[in-house]
Design an enzyme around this catalytic site. Structure first.
Site, PDB file in Angstrom:
ATOM      1  N   HIS A 189      79.310  64.668  -3.047  1.00 47.26           N
ATOM      2  CA  HIS A 189      79.310  66.117  -2.740  1.00 47.26           C
ATOM      3  C   HIS A 189      80.682  66.574  -3.595  1.00 47.26           C
ATOM      4  CE1 HIS A 189      76.543  66.721   0.582  1.00 47.26           C
ATOM      5  NE2 HIS A 189      76.000  67.702  -0.427  1.00 47.26           N
TER       6      HIS A 189
ATOM      7  N   GLU B 143      80.064  60.178   0.080  1.00 47.68           N
ATOM      8  CA  GLU B 143      79.480  60.021   1.332  1.00 47.68           C
ATOM      9  C   GLU B 143      79.266  58.645   1.728  1.00 47.68           C
ATOM     10  OE1 GLU B 143      79.213  62.650   2.969  1.00 47.68           O
ATOM     11  OE2 GLU B 143      79.201  64.342   1.415  1.00 47.68           O
TER      12      GLU B 143
ATOM     13  N   CYS C 242      70.523  67.499   0.392  1.00 50.64           N
ATOM     14  CA  CYS C 242      71.299  66.453  -0.249  1.00 50.64           C
ATOM     15  C   CYS C 242      71.152  65.064   0.920  1.00 50.64           C
ATOM     16  CB  CYS C 242      72.840  66.831  -0.290  1.00 50.64           C
ATOM     17  SG  CYS C 242      73.061  68.083  -1.734  1.00 50.64           S
TER      18      CYS C 242
ATOM     19  N   ARG D  39      69.659  74.861   7.582  1.00 46.78           N
ATOM     20  CA  ARG D  39      70.372  76.099   7.839  1.00 46.78           C
ATOM     21  C   ARG D  39      69.855  77.199   7.097  1.00 46.78           C
ATOM     22  NH1 ARG D  39      74.529  77.887   4.761  1.00 46.78           N
ATOM     23  NH2 ARG D  39      74.403  75.823   3.390  1.00 46.78           N
TER      24      ARG D  39
END
Ligand code: PCA
Length: 215
Positions: free
Chosen positions: A167, A80, A143, A90
């Site tokens: 990830h 990332e 995260c 979500r």
């Protein structure tokens, strides 16, 4: 001796396992090139996970911090680049909280960049046959939250820490429950993390090439 802090997450979203913790567990008390590895499992909860990480950094004073998390749908080890000061959950976290459209910390920068050697890591892993790419979004769930808290602490306190977020895909035994999801074996992920640590400790001379991202 210098310390590497390696973290994974507890399972979330109805999964029985989290591949990040399955991989991180393999590094318990291992030494790499003169560094001792300390491992920890972070809660998949806003606030608590960030506080746990800060406490670990204060306790162990690591010079390298690698936070690892699961990203269903990804087919590579994703390094990332950007942590954003934003939450848009979500699903609820493991405490049942689901903040939507919220800043992580108000009055501070909108984002930070990882200070990991991203292109070197990508090059080293791909040259070793492990699919790896640079990602320009860590999402807006726990995260990214932890990644932001890490980079904010490093920047605000001017800490000499090389740190960032990785990830990883689902494991094959998670993907069998949803055959449209890509997966990567635990052995490959563990080998990938080893190579990432090697690249951080001894960066290779890489020739900059595009990560291939368009738009
Ligand atoms: N993945 C989630 C949080 C914990 C994890 O392993 C995420 O990508 O935000």
């Amino acid at each position: 001796m210098k310390t590497i802090l390696l973290t994974g997450f507890e399972p979330f979203g109805g999964e029985q396992i989290n591949p990040s913790w399955e991989a991180v567990k393999r590094f318990n008390a291992i030494k790499v090139d003169g560094y001792t590895i300390v491992i920890a499992q972070l809660s998949c909860t806003f606030m608590q996970a960030g506080n746990e990480l800060e406490q670990l950094i204060e306790q162990y004073q690591p010079s390298i911090v690698l936070n690892i998390g699961q990203a269903a749908g990804r087919n590579t080890i994703s390094i990332e680049k950007v942590a954003i000061n934003w939450i848009d959950a979500r699903i609820p976290d493991n405490n049942g909280n689901q903040p939507v459209d919220a800043t992580i910390i108000s009055g501070v920068p909108d984002g930070y960049f990882s200070n990991l050697p991203l292109k070197g890591i990508m090059g080293r892993l791909n040259a070793s046959g492990i699919p790896c790419s640079i990602s320009y979004t860590a999402g807006t769930f726990v995260c990214n939250y932890v990644f932001y808290r890490l980079m904010h602490k490093i920047n605000r306190e001017n800490l000499a820490i090389t740190g960032g977020f990785i990830h990883i895909p689902l494991l094959p035994n998670q993907a069998v429950n949803n055959l449209t999801q890509p997966s990567m074996s635990l052995e490959t992920v563990v080998q990938g993390i080893n190579l990432i640590l090697q690249e951080i400790i001894q960066p290779s001379e890489y020739v900059p090439t595009s990560s291939g991202t368009i738009c």
